[in-house]
Design an enzyme around this catalytic site. Structure first.
Site, PDB file in Angstrom:
ATOM      1  N   ASP A  51       0.840  -1.192   0.000  1.00  0.00           N
ATOM      2  CA  ASP A  51       0.000   0.000   0.000  1.00  0.00           C
ATOM      3  C   ASP A  51       0.877   1.244   0.000  1.00  0.00           C
ATOM      4  O   ASP A  51       1.707   1.425   0.894  1.00  0.00           O
ATOM      5  CB  ASP A  51      -0.885   0.004   1.263  1.00  0.00           C
ATOM      6  CG  ASP A  51      -1.748   1.240   1.347  1.00  0.00           C
ATOM      7  OD1 ASP A  51      -2.859   1.212   0.773  1.00  0.00           O
ATOM      8  OD2 ASP A  51      -1.328   2.241   1.960  1.00  0.00           O
ATOM      9  N   TYR A  56       2.997   9.849   0.033  1.00  0.00           N
ATOM     10  CA  TYR A  56       4.112   9.239   0.773  1.00  0.00           C
ATOM     11  C   TYR A  56       5.445   9.496   0.056  1.00  0.00           C
ATOM     12  O   TYR A  56       6.506   9.204   0.601  1.00  0.00           O
ATOM     13  CB  TYR A  56       3.920   7.723   0.947  1.00  0.00           C
ATOM     14  CG  TYR A  56       2.623   7.296   1.602  1.00  0.00           C
ATOM     15  CD1 TYR A  56       1.817   8.205   2.283  1.00  0.00           C
ATOM     16  CD2 TYR A  56       2.191   5.971   1.535  1.00  0.00           C
ATOM     17  CE1 TYR A  56       0.615   7.810   2.842  1.00  0.00           C
ATOM     18  CE2 TYR A  56       0.994   5.574   2.113  1.00  0.00           C
ATOM     19  CZ  TYR A  56       0.214   6.498   2.753  1.00  0.00           C
ATOM     20  OH  TYR A  56      -0.976   6.090   3.315  1.00  0.00           O
ATOM     21  N   LYS A  81      -2.903   5.901  -4.048  1.00  0.00           N
ATOM     22  CA  LYS A  81      -4.045   6.778  -3.728  1.00  0.00           C
ATOM     23  C   LYS A  81      -3.935   8.125  -4.424  1.00  0.00           C
ATOM     24  O   LYS A  81      -2.821   8.643  -4.608  1.00  0.00           O
ATOM     25  CB  LYS A  81      -4.126   6.992  -2.211  1.00  0.00           C
ATOM     26  CG  LYS A  81      -4.040   5.721  -1.419  1.00  0.00           C
ATOM     27  CD  LYS A  81      -4.233   5.895   0.068  1.00  0.00           C
ATOM     28  CE  LYS A  81      -3.818   4.620   0.793  1.00  0.00           C
ATOM     29  NZ  LYS A  81      -2.383   4.553   1.128  1.00  0.00           N
ATOM     30  N   HIS A 114      -7.873   9.379  -1.599  1.00  0.00           N
ATOM     31  CA  HIS A 114      -7.233   9.354  -0.274  1.00  0.00           C
ATOM     32  C   HIS A 114      -8.119   9.947   0.844  1.00  0.00           C
ATOM     33  O   HIS A 114      -8.170   9.401   1.950  1.00  0.00           O
ATOM     34  CB  HIS A 114      -5.894  10.101  -0.349  1.00  0.00           C
ATOM     35  CG  HIS A 114      -4.880   9.623   0.631  1.00  0.00           C
ATOM     36  ND1 HIS A 114      -3.541   9.595   0.374  1.00  0.00           N
ATOM     37  CD2 HIS A 114      -5.006   9.135   1.891  1.00  0.00           C
ATOM     38  CE1 HIS A 114      -2.894   9.116   1.413  1.00  0.00           C
ATOM     39  NE2 HIS A 114      -3.760   8.832   2.356  1.00  0.00           N
TER      40      HIS A 114
HETATM   41  N1  LIG Z   1      -5.421   6.084   4.018  1.00  0.00           N
HETATM   42  C1  LIG Z   1      -4.832   6.845   4.888  1.00  0.00           C
HETATM   43  O1  LIG Z   1      -5.191   8.013   5.111  1.00  0.00           O
HETATM   44  C2  LIG Z   1      -3.683   6.284   5.680  1.00  0.00           C
HETATM   45  C3  LIG Z   1      -3.214   6.964   6.806  1.00  0.00           C
HETATM   46  C4  LIG Z   1      -2.158   6.396   7.516  1.00  0.00           C
HETATM   47  C5  LIG Z   1      -1.587   5.198   7.110  1.00  0.00           C
HETATM   48  N2  LIG Z   1      -2.044   4.576   5.993  1.00  0.00           N
HETATM   49  C6  LIG Z   1      -1.450   3.306   5.509  1.00  0.00           C
HETATM   50  O2  LIG Z   1      -1.475   2.393   6.587  1.00  0.00           O
HETATM   51  C7  LIG Z   1      -0.164   1.879   6.827  1.00  0.00           C
HETATM   52  C8  LIG Z   1      -0.022   1.558   8.299  1.00  0.00           C
HETATM   53  O3  LIG Z   1       0.003   2.733   9.067  1.00  0.00           O
HETATM   54  P1  LIG Z   1       1.329   3.190   9.860  1.00  0.00           P
HETATM   55  O4  LIG Z   1       2.472   2.780   9.045  1.00  0.00           O
HETATM   56  O5  LIG Z   1       1.211   4.624  10.150  1.00  0.00           O
HETATM   57  O6  LIG Z   1       1.131   2.473  11.226  1.00  0.00           O
HETATM   58  P2  LIG Z   1       1.198   0.970  11.797  1.00  0.00           P
HETATM   59  O7  LIG Z   1       1.186  -0.072  10.742  1.00  0.00           O
HETATM   60  O8  LIG Z   1       0.127   0.974  12.795  1.00  0.00           O
HETATM   61  O9  LIG Z   1       2.633   0.923  12.477  1.00  0.00           O
HETATM   62  C9  LIG Z   1       2.958   1.874  13.462  1.00  0.00           C
HETATM   63  C10 LIG Z   1       4.368   1.682  13.946  1.00  0.00           C
HETATM   64  O10 LIG Z   1       4.468   0.453  14.658  1.00  0.00           O
HETATM   65  C11 LIG Z   1       5.773  -0.041  14.532  1.00  0.00           C
HETATM   66  N3  LIG Z   1       5.694  -1.506  14.496  1.00  0.00           N
HETATM   67  C12 LIG Z   1       5.439  -2.301  13.428  1.00  0.00           C
HETATM   68  N4  LIG Z   1       5.438  -3.607  13.783  1.00  0.00           N
HETATM   69  C13 LIG Z   1       5.689  -3.622  15.104  1.00  0.00           C
HETATM   70  C14 LIG Z   1       5.846  -4.673  16.055  1.00  0.00           C
HETATM   71  N5  LIG Z   1       5.702  -5.940  15.691  1.00  0.00           N
HETATM   72  N6  LIG Z   1       6.118  -4.346  17.343  1.00  0.00           N
HETATM   73  C15 LIG Z   1       6.266  -3.057  17.700  1.00  0.00           C
HETATM   74  N7  LIG Z   1       6.155  -2.017  16.859  1.00  0.00           N
HETATM   75  C16 LIG Z   1       5.859  -2.290  15.558  1.00  0.00           C
HETATM   76  C17 LIG Z   1       6.362   0.512  13.244  1.00  0.00           C
HETATM   77  O11 LIG Z   1       7.666   1.047  13.472  1.00  0.00           O
HETATM   78  P3  LIG Z   1       9.005   0.355  12.876  1.00  0.00           P
HETATM   79  O12 LIG Z   1       9.019   0.656  11.401  1.00  0.00           O
HETATM   80  O13 LIG Z   1      10.093   1.047  13.611  1.00  0.00           O
HETATM   81  O14 LIG Z   1       8.920  -1.116  13.162  1.00  0.00           O
HETATM   82  C18 LIG Z   1       5.389   1.588  12.814  1.00  0.00           C
HETATM   83  O15 LIG Z   1       5.991   2.830  12.646  1.00  0.00           O
HETATM   84  C19 LIG Z   1       0.749   3.012   6.326  1.00  0.00           C
HETATM   85  O16 LIG Z   1       2.071   2.588   6.132  1.00  0.00           O
HETATM   86  C20 LIG Z   1       0.019   3.421   5.075  1.00  0.00           C
HETATM   87  O17 LIG Z   1       0.319   2.514   4.023  1.00  0.00           O
HETATM   88  C21 LIG Z   1      -3.098   5.087   5.291  1.00  0.00           C
END
Ligand SMILES: NC(=O)c1ccc[n+]([C@@H]2O[C@H](COP(=O)([O-])OP(=O)(O)OC[C@H]3O[C@@H](n4cnc5c(N)ncnc54)[C@H](OP(=O)(O)O)[C@@H]3O)[C@@H](O)[C@H]2O)c1
Length: 276
Positions: A51, A56, A81, A114
């Site tokens: 994704d 980004y 997006k 988005h």
């Molecule tokens: N549509 C939208 O408006 C929108 C908005 C926000 C996000 N998104 C999409 O959703 C995806 C996910 O969101 P996100 O990347 O913000 O948050 P997330 O997947 O909830 O991850 C948050 C943080 O958790 C850490 N993490 C990952 N695995 C872990 C584990 N096993 N144990 C402990 N910590 C862990 C990661 O840091 P490390 O990298 O340091 O492991 C990451 O920075 C994004 O990458 C994007 O593709 C979409």
């Protein structure tokens, strides 16, 4: 449906299969090479859905990683997006071409609006054209609330296949989820791991299954029929986040997580973003 493999897929309302599990790529690196490395590492671990988004600023890096991973195109599921400043029919068509070029692809699997900002209904017409022309296999939205979906469904020739929005144990929005499900719009959650990994109830549930809080949260998403795209730049976490297909949370533990309460939105409210 029981989800027991990283390769399991949900069938969207147009018949296209989408993996339940993939990689979120926001903030995965400062350079294209850094982003490409994370994508390649994930692909080697079995990730097949990725994704990204124009905002980004990593579509080139994602594309590079995909190319270098040598996974056959038809095994991949790539989402990007349409950014807020690109709303409108012509602008959306142009933005799609630019994203595709950066990704180095000749078709996309899923293209999402988005945010529900002004102009998005005209953009939807462009997405419908891209879909009809066979340039994208499914079209959808992101951060849409019920009232945005209602307005869109009134004018849409093709209903959205997916709504990607903030969904985690501290923000479940049951009415929004039920509305999506009633319209056969697949819910895809983001921010799964942002804020609830240290919740004592989740930690306790994890101990019971011999799983980390992150694994419990990701499994809870899947058992809630929510597609997930957890992000990490660390190989150990990419691996453990994908190790969630060999256990099943009980109904009681699912209910305990559903009932944590404390609804807490981390990203801005979609109606606020639309006003900016
Ligand atoms: N549509 C939208 O408006 C929108 C908005 C926000 C996000 N998104 C999409 O959703 C995806 C996910 O969101 P996100 O990347 O913000 O948050 P997330 O997947 O909830 O991850 C948050 C943080 O958790 C850490 N993490 C990952 N695995 C872990 C584990 N096993 N144990 C402990 N910590 C862990 C990661 O840091 P490390 O990298 O340091 O492991 C990451 O920075 C994004 O990458 C994007 O593709 C979409």
């Amino acid at each position: 449906m029981k989800i027991t493999s990283i390769n399991d897929k949900t069938v969207l309302n147009n018949g296209v299969e989408m993996p339940w599990f993939g990689l979120g790529t926001m903030n995965t690196g400062k350079t294209d090479d850094e982003v490409a490395e994370v994508v390649k590492t994930a692909a080697a671990l079995g990730y097949r859905a990725f994704d990204t988004a124009k905002v980004y600023r990593n579509e080139t890096g994602v594309g590079k990683g995909l190319k270098e991973s040598s996974i056959p195109r038809d095994q991949l599921f790539i989402t990007t997006k349409l950014a807020n400043p690109d709303q409108g029919y012509d602008q959306a068509l142009r933005a799609f071409d630019e994203s595709l070029e950066k990704l180095g692809l000749d078709y996309l699997d899923l293209y999402l609006i988005h945010w529900p900002v002004p102009g998005h209904l005209e953009s939807w017409k462009a997405l419908e054209k891209l879909y009809k022309d066979g340039r994208v296999r499914a079209i959808g939205v992101s951060n849409f609330l019920v009232h945005h979906l209602e307005a869109l469904l009134q004018v849409a020739e093709i209903p959205p296949a997916v709504n990607q929005y903030e969904f985690h144990p501290l923000l479940t929005q049951p009415e929004l989820k039920a509305y999506n499900e009633s319209k056969k719009i697949q819910v895809e959650g983001y921010y799964a791991l942002r804020d609830s990994q240290d919740n004592p109830r989740i930690v306790e549930i994890g101990r019971k299954y011999g799983k980390s809080p992150a694994q419990v949260i990701l499994r809870w998403n899947l058992q809630s029929n929510v597609v997930i795209i957890p992000k990490s730049t660390r190989e150990d976490r990419l691996r453990s986040n994908a190790d969630i297909f060999n256990f099943e949370l009980s109904d009681e533990d699912m209910a305990a997580i559903n009932n944590l309460g404390n609804e807490k939105r981390l990203n801005p409210h979609p109606d606020e973003v639309a006003k900016r």
